[in-house]
Design an enzyme around this catalytic site. Structure first.
Site, short mmCIF file in Angstrom:
data_model
loop_
_atom_site.label_atom_id
_atom_site.label_comp_id
_atom_site.label_asym_id
_atom_site.label_seq_id
_atom_site.Cartn_x
_atom_site.Cartn_y
_atom_site.Cartn_z
N TYR A 1 24.28 65.55 24.63
CA TYR A 1 24.81 64.38 23.82
C TYR A 1 24.02 64.44 22.68
CZ TYR A 1 25.39 59.43 22.62
OH TYR A 1 25.87 58.23 22.26
N LYS B 1 25.55 64.63 18.78
CA LYS B 1 25.35 63.57 17.64
C LYS B 1 24.80 64.25 16.50
CE LYS B 1 27.41 60.36 19.71
NZ LYS B 1 28.92 60.05 19.31
P1 NAD Z 1 32.16 52.97 25.67
O1 NAD Z 1 32.10 54.01 26.64
O2 NAD Z 1 32.13 51.42 25.84
O3 NAD Z 1 33.48 53.25 24.78
C1 NAD Z 1 34.12 54.54 24.69
C2 NAD Z 1 35.40 54.61 24.56
O4 NAD Z 1 36.01 55.84 24.10
C3 NAD Z 1 36.08 54.13 25.84
O5 NAD Z 1 37.13 53.28 25.74
C4 NAD Z 1 36.78 55.60 26.47
O6 NAD Z 1 37.88 55.54 27.02
C5 NAD Z 1 36.98 56.40 25.08
N1 NAD Z 1 37.02 57.90 25.22
C6 NAD Z 1 36.36 58.47 25.86
N2 NAD Z 1 36.69 59.86 25.82
C7 NAD Z 1 37.71 60.10 24.98
C8 NAD Z 1 38.45 60.96 24.56
N3 NAD Z 1 38.27 62.26 24.65
N4 NAD Z 1 39.49 60.40 23.66
C9 NAD Z 1 39.59 59.29 23.29
N5 NAD Z 1 38.94 58.09 23.78
C10 NAD Z 1 37.81 58.63 24.43
O7 NAD Z 1 31.05 53.39 24.65
P2 NAD Z 1 30.54 52.72 23.29
O8 NAD Z 1 29.15 52.44 23.61
O9 NAD Z 1 31.35 51.65 22.68
O10 NAD Z 1 30.34 54.13 22.38
C11 NAD Z 1 31.08 54.41 21.09
C12 NAD Z 1 30.39 55.38 20.43
O11 NAD Z 1 29.07 55.02 19.90
C13 NAD Z 1 30.16 56.77 20.98
O12 NAD Z 1 30.53 57.84 20.01
C14 NAD Z 1 28.89 56.65 21.60
O13 NAD Z 1 28.24 58.00 21.39
C15 NAD Z 1 28.35 55.89 20.40
N6 NAD Z 1 26.76 55.46 20.72
C16 NAD Z 1 26.62 54.41 21.67
C17 NAD Z 1 25.45 53.88 21.87
C18 NAD Z 1 25.36 52.99 22.96
O14 NAD Z 1 23.93 52.56 23.19
N7 NAD Z 1 26.30 52.30 23.77
C19 NAD Z 1 24.33 54.38 20.95
C20 NAD Z 1 24.56 54.98 20.25
C21 NAD Z 1 25.75 55.61 19.71
#
Ligand code: NAD
Length: 258
Positions: free
Chosen positions: A158, A162
């Site tokens: 991961y 990123k």
């Molecule tokens: P989440 O899991 O709530 O939502 C992610 C969505 O992406 C889901 O609806 C899932 O079905 C979809 N998804 C997964 N694989 C996929 C694919 N191959 N094709 C299309 N859609 C796909 O996650 P989130 O927390 O909303 O995260 C969104 C972004 O933010 C991600 O890139 C994550 O790495 C990043 N992020 C999250 C956090 C955190 O703490 N939640 C922190 C930093 C970065």
């Protein structure tokens, strides 16, 4: 008048968390939204809510790790709304078996890089020609604070994915700057969403993160959506190539106050 009035935005990962919150906010600000997710029902639920609020949206099922789905999602968006102005490449995964270098299976590395890093590359490969047809636009790639800070809770794939998103974003911003295409990375801190809470599944694990947060709380998906609205809108017309940290002060902290 909405801050995104007249714009067409494609958002990946729009079925949950940041993507869903952003789809709702973008629509409230006047954008027509293509809500893309690998989970068809989740994308459909997001657009149902947008439509209930009187907004304009289409749900598109796509796996962002495949070229064919990226090409199709862009084509479908242009077909539905006639143009593409904002590409929010936000879909990402954090695998529960992602650990340190010794303990992480090669298949977890490949899967994570395919979705998180290749997904951004492919989104740009097929999305940039559409932005060019619209005369320019804004690309927002979701990275993470883990791209700029090391953590003792390992998620090697991961973290690497990123880091790749940040490097990609920088180069894209420079290469396309004269085409009126801005490219920024949104770097969320730890959020109160499914993705992280599934990973921090005990009070001890949660607390271990919370002590590093100057605000003493996790962020909310909607707080990322608000930052994304700024990056998507013309308000950020001179902002490109940035690592836009939305992390409650995490990356600025050495020791936090009690
Ligand atoms: P989440 O899991 O709530 O939502 C992610 C969505 O992406 C889901 O609806 C899932 O079905 C979809 N998804 C997964 N694989 C996929 C694919 N191959 N094709 C299309 N859609 C796909 O996650 P989130 O927390 O909303 O995260 C969104 C972004 O933010 C991600 O890139 C994550 O790495 C990043 N992020 C999250 C956090 C955190 O703490 N939640 C922190 C930093 C970065």
């Amino acid at each position: 008048m909405g801050r995104l009035e007249g714009k067409v935005a494609l958002i990946t990962g729009a079925g949950s968390g940041i993507g869903r919150a952003s789809a709702l906010r973008f629509a409230r600000e006047g954008a027509a939204v293509a809500a893309v997710d690998i989970d068809r029902d989740a994308a459909a639920a997001t657009i149902a809510e947008i439509e209930r609020e009187g907004g304009q949206a289409v749900a598109i099922r796509a796996d962002v790790s495949t070229a064919a789905d990226n090409e199709a999602m862009v084509a479908r968006t242009e077909e539905a709304f006639g143009r593409l102005d904002v590409l929010f490449l936000n879909a990402g995964i954090m695998h529960p078996d992602d650990s340190d270098a010794v303990g992480t299976d090669e298949s977890i590395w490949d899967l994570t890089m395919d979705v998180n890093a290749k997904g951004v590359f492919l989104g740009c490969k097929y999305g940039i020609p559409a932005l060019r047809r619209a005369g320019g636009g804004s690309i927002i790639n979701t990275a993470s604070f883990v791209a700029v800070m090391g953590a003792a809770t390992p998620q090697i794939a991961y973290t690497a994915s990123k880091g790749a998103v940040l490097a990609l974003t920088r180069e894209l911003a420079i290469v396309h700057a004269k085409e009126n295409i801005r490219v920024n990375a949104l770097c969320p801190g730890p959020l109160h969403t499914e993705l992280l809470m599934k990973f921090l599944d005990t009070p001890e694990k949660k607390q271990r993160r919370l002590v590093h947060l100057p605000m003493g709380r996790f962020g909310e998906a909607d707080e990322m959506a608000q930052a994304a609205v700024f990056l998507a809108s013309d308000e950020s017309s001179y902002v490109t190539g940035t690592e836009f940290m939305v992390d409650g002060g995490l990356s600025a902290a050495y020791v936090t106050a009690e």
